[in-house]
Design a protein around this motif. Structure first.
Motif, PDB file in Angstrom:
ATOM      1  N   ASP A  23       0.859  -1.172   0.000  1.00  0.00           N
ATOM      2  CA  ASP A  23       0.000   0.000   0.000  1.00  0.00           C
ATOM      3  C   ASP A  23       0.895   1.222   0.000  1.00  0.00           C
ATOM      4  N   ARG A  25       1.184   5.630  -0.529  1.00  0.00           N
ATOM      5  CA  ARG A  25       0.590   6.959  -0.637  1.00  0.00           C
ATOM      6  C   ARG A  25       1.757   7.922  -0.817  1.00  0.00           C
ATOM      7  N   THR A  26       1.727   8.691  -1.899  1.00  0.00           N
ATOM      8  CA  THR A  26       2.852   9.581  -2.174  1.00  0.00           C
ATOM      9  C   THR A  26       2.384  10.931  -2.691  1.00  0.00           C
ATOM     10  N   THR A 131       8.273   5.565   5.890  1.00  0.00           N
ATOM     11  CA  THR A 131       8.026   6.841   5.248  1.00  0.00           C
ATOM     12  C   THR A 131       9.347   7.303   4.665  1.00  0.00           C
ATOM     13  N   GLY A 146       6.510  10.164   0.803  1.00  0.00           N
ATOM     14  CA  GLY A 146       5.687   9.003   0.509  1.00  0.00           C
ATOM     15  C   GLY A 146       5.713   8.039   1.677  1.00  0.00           C
ATOM     16  N   ARG A 174       7.964   6.348  -7.672  1.00  0.00           N
ATOM     17  CA  ARG A 174       6.939   7.399  -7.657  1.00  0.00           C
ATOM     18  C   ARG A 174       7.559   8.782  -7.476  1.00  0.00           C
TER      19      ARG A 174
END
Length: 178
Positions: A23, A25-26, A131, A146, A174
């Motif tokens: 999973d 998130r960035t 992170t 991210g 990313r």
């Protein structure tokens, strides 16, 4: 009779395959830049696993280099004793950032390791969460961040290092819009 052996084979294959997941998130990717120098700053260890931060920082530096990025300076890794005693992360971070600036780095990669362990139980599998953030060295400003978590493999296949490597690679992909 044949269908039974097929059913057993499929069941065993499903059991051995394990599950893997990730999973992420960035933030939006960094602007494209050619021939920029990178530094790797100390990572924070928020786990109970000694030196997980040093392992993650070393993986990140290796991934940057293997992707053709120029990494300058020394990797900030403390001795095991210092790490076990806690050390002064903020002071180490500030010193490494100053060194990155004097070494001509444009960006510095830092991070925190929040999980570096194995799930308990019969289906034990490695779990990693971290992170990453990229600092514009000139002005000490975070320009990308991210967060991600990953788990994968079971029955002894793979380890935390492999899961962490895949996670860091995906996060950096990313950040660099790849």
């Amino acid at each position: 009779m044949r269908w039974r052996s097929l059913l057993v084979s499929v069941g065993i294959l499903a059991l051995l395959s394990g599950c893997a997941g990730m999973d992420l998130r960035t933030a939006k990717p960094l602007p494209k830049a050619q021939d920029v120098a990178w530094a790797v700053l100390p990572f924070v260890n928020n786990t109970e696993t000694p030196m997980a931060n040093a392992r993650a920082a070393a993986l990140a530096a290796g991934i940057l280099q293997s992707d053709g990025q120029s990494v300058v300076g020394n990797l900030p890794i403390n001795t095991r004793t210092q790490d076990l005693l806690g050390g002064d992360w903020k002071q180490e971070y500030a010193s490494a950032l100053a060194a990155a600036r004097s070494n001509g780095a444009r960006y510095a990669l830092a991070g925190s390791v929040d999980e570096w362990t194995y799930r308990a139980g019969i289906n034990a599998e490695p779990e990693v969460a971290m992170t990453l953030w990229v600092v514009d060295v000139a002005n000490d400003r975070v320009v990308w961040s991210g967060v991600g978590s990953a788990h994968g493999g079971s029955l002894g296949r793979g380890g935390t290092g492999g899961v962490a490597q895949r996670l860091i690679q995906r996060l950096l992909d990313r950040a660099l819009a790849r």
